[in-house]
Design a protein around this motif. Structure first.
Motif, PDB file in Angstrom:
ATOM      1  N   ASP A 222       0.848  -1.176   0.000  1.00 20.15           N
ATOM      2  CA  ASP A 222       0.000   0.000   0.000  1.00 20.15           C
ATOM      3  C   ASP A 222       0.894   1.239   0.000  1.00 20.15           C
ATOM      4  OD1 ASP A 222      -2.949   0.924   0.550  1.00 20.15           O
ATOM      5  OD2 ASP A 222      -1.688   2.149   1.862  1.00 20.15           O
ATOM      6  N   GLY A 228      -4.109  -1.201   6.581  1.00 27.96           N
ATOM      7  CA  GLY A 228      -5.294  -0.345   6.658  1.00 27.96           C
ATOM      8  C   GLY A 228      -6.421  -0.951   7.455  1.00 27.96           C
ATOM      9  N   THR A 232      -8.186  -0.063   3.269  1.00 32.23           N
ATOM     10  CA  THR A 232      -7.626  -0.063   1.916  1.00 32.23           C
ATOM     11  C   THR A 232      -7.707  -1.456   1.282  1.00 32.23           C
ATOM     12  OG1 THR A 232      -5.416  -0.432   2.861  1.00 32.23           O
ATOM     13  CG2 THR A 232      -6.044   1.842   2.359  1.00 32.23           C
TER      14      THR A 232
END
Length: 300
Positions: A222, A228, A232
């Motif tokens: 990421d 996340g 995410t």
């Protein structure tokens, strides 16, 4: 986890479940993330011990720590159906089925442990040759080696799907019908950790996809360089569901473990493909990250 999965597998195969499909509450997860942010900010303001707490949250909850095998055990003896190991690893004396690995092989221990410090367990070799006395070994809850064919006993295809973060690997087992099972592993784990659970949908004949996602070892990271907690990673699951659709899926069953449960929850909240989900199976899902952080701080 290994003991819970053993029970879960037995009950599901025996059709001993009353299933209720219920979307997890992403709101509580997002509230947890907000609380974690508040804890970090408080740590910055307080200084001293607060700096330490903030650092622990960042390092343990958010920073990337891919799984790294360790060999803290020593093989004392190996017999036809048992192994004796010396060491202080907690898993050594816990019930359930665990994987045991050493240079040149992989096996499983199961049944009740006998002894403390020097422990004997039921044992059989899955790959390679049995270890000799004096060999260093490790244990894992995965219960199977990295070759999915050993765990599943059927042909497995290595496939690739693409998400906004890049290209990711997955293990795919074809099956009957248009309802697919997609499996999402937890923080710092690998696809191998879901093979034990994957045996159930494969045995039931569902097309099954064990997927990798951002920040896995060897996969794209990421841009934030952080986990996340679903915020995410759900985009990768969304892309994997899209890949399944392209290959014939009309409905999906999502199975998530630990942080994988948070990924599933975020997918259900944000994805336009959420209506395709017909069932969800979550094992120890992290839906209250702030609570996990508080527990970790209390144990320090």
């Amino acid at each position: 986890l290994p003991h819970r999965l053993d029970v879960f597998t037995q009950k599901l195969i025996a059709d001993d479940f009353a299933v209720r499909v219920e979307a997890p509450q992403l709101g509580s997860l997002l509230l947890g993330l907000e609380k974690v942010a508040n804890r970090i900010f408080t740590g910055l303001v307080l200084g001293g011990g607060g700096w330490y707490v903030a650092g622990q949250i960042g390092d343990r909850a958010l920073a990337l720590h891919p799984y790294a095998p360790r060999t803290p055990l020593t093989v004392v003896a190996v017999h036809r159906a048992s192994i004796t190991l010396r060491g202080r690893l907690p898993e050594l004396t816990r019930p359930g089925t665990y994987g045991v690995y050493w240079a040149g092989g992989y096996g499983q221990v199961s049944g009740p442990p006998r002894g403390t410090g020097v422990v004997t367990r039921a044992f059989h070799v899955l790959t390679g040759v049995a270890p000799r006395p004096g060999t260093r070994a490790g244990m894992t809850g995965d219960a199977f080696p990295d070759d999915p064919r050993v765990a599943l006993g059927v042909p497995v295809r290595s496939v690739t799907y693409r998400s906004p973060a890049g290209a990711f690997p997955a293990w795919y087992v074809p099956g009957r019908g248009t309802t697919w099972a997609l499996l999402v592993h937890g923080k710092g784990a690998t696809r191998t950790s879901m093979l034990r659970m994957m045996r159930v949908p494969v045995r039931l004949g569902l097309p099954s996809l064990d997927l990798g996602y951002r920040n896995d070892a060897g996969s794209p990271r990421d841009p934030s360089g952080r986990y996340g907690w679903g915020g995410t990673e759900w985009q990768d699951l969304d892309a994997a569901v899209g890949w399944a659709q392209q290959h014939g899926a009309r409905h999906v069953v999502l199975l998530g473990a630990s942080m994988g449960g948070a990924v599933v929850a975020a997918f259900l909240e944000h994805s336009t493909r959420a209506p395709l989900v017909s069932a969800v199976v979550l094992d120890s899902p992290v839906l209250d990250l702030a609570g996990v952080v508080d527990l970790g701080i209390a144990r320090r």
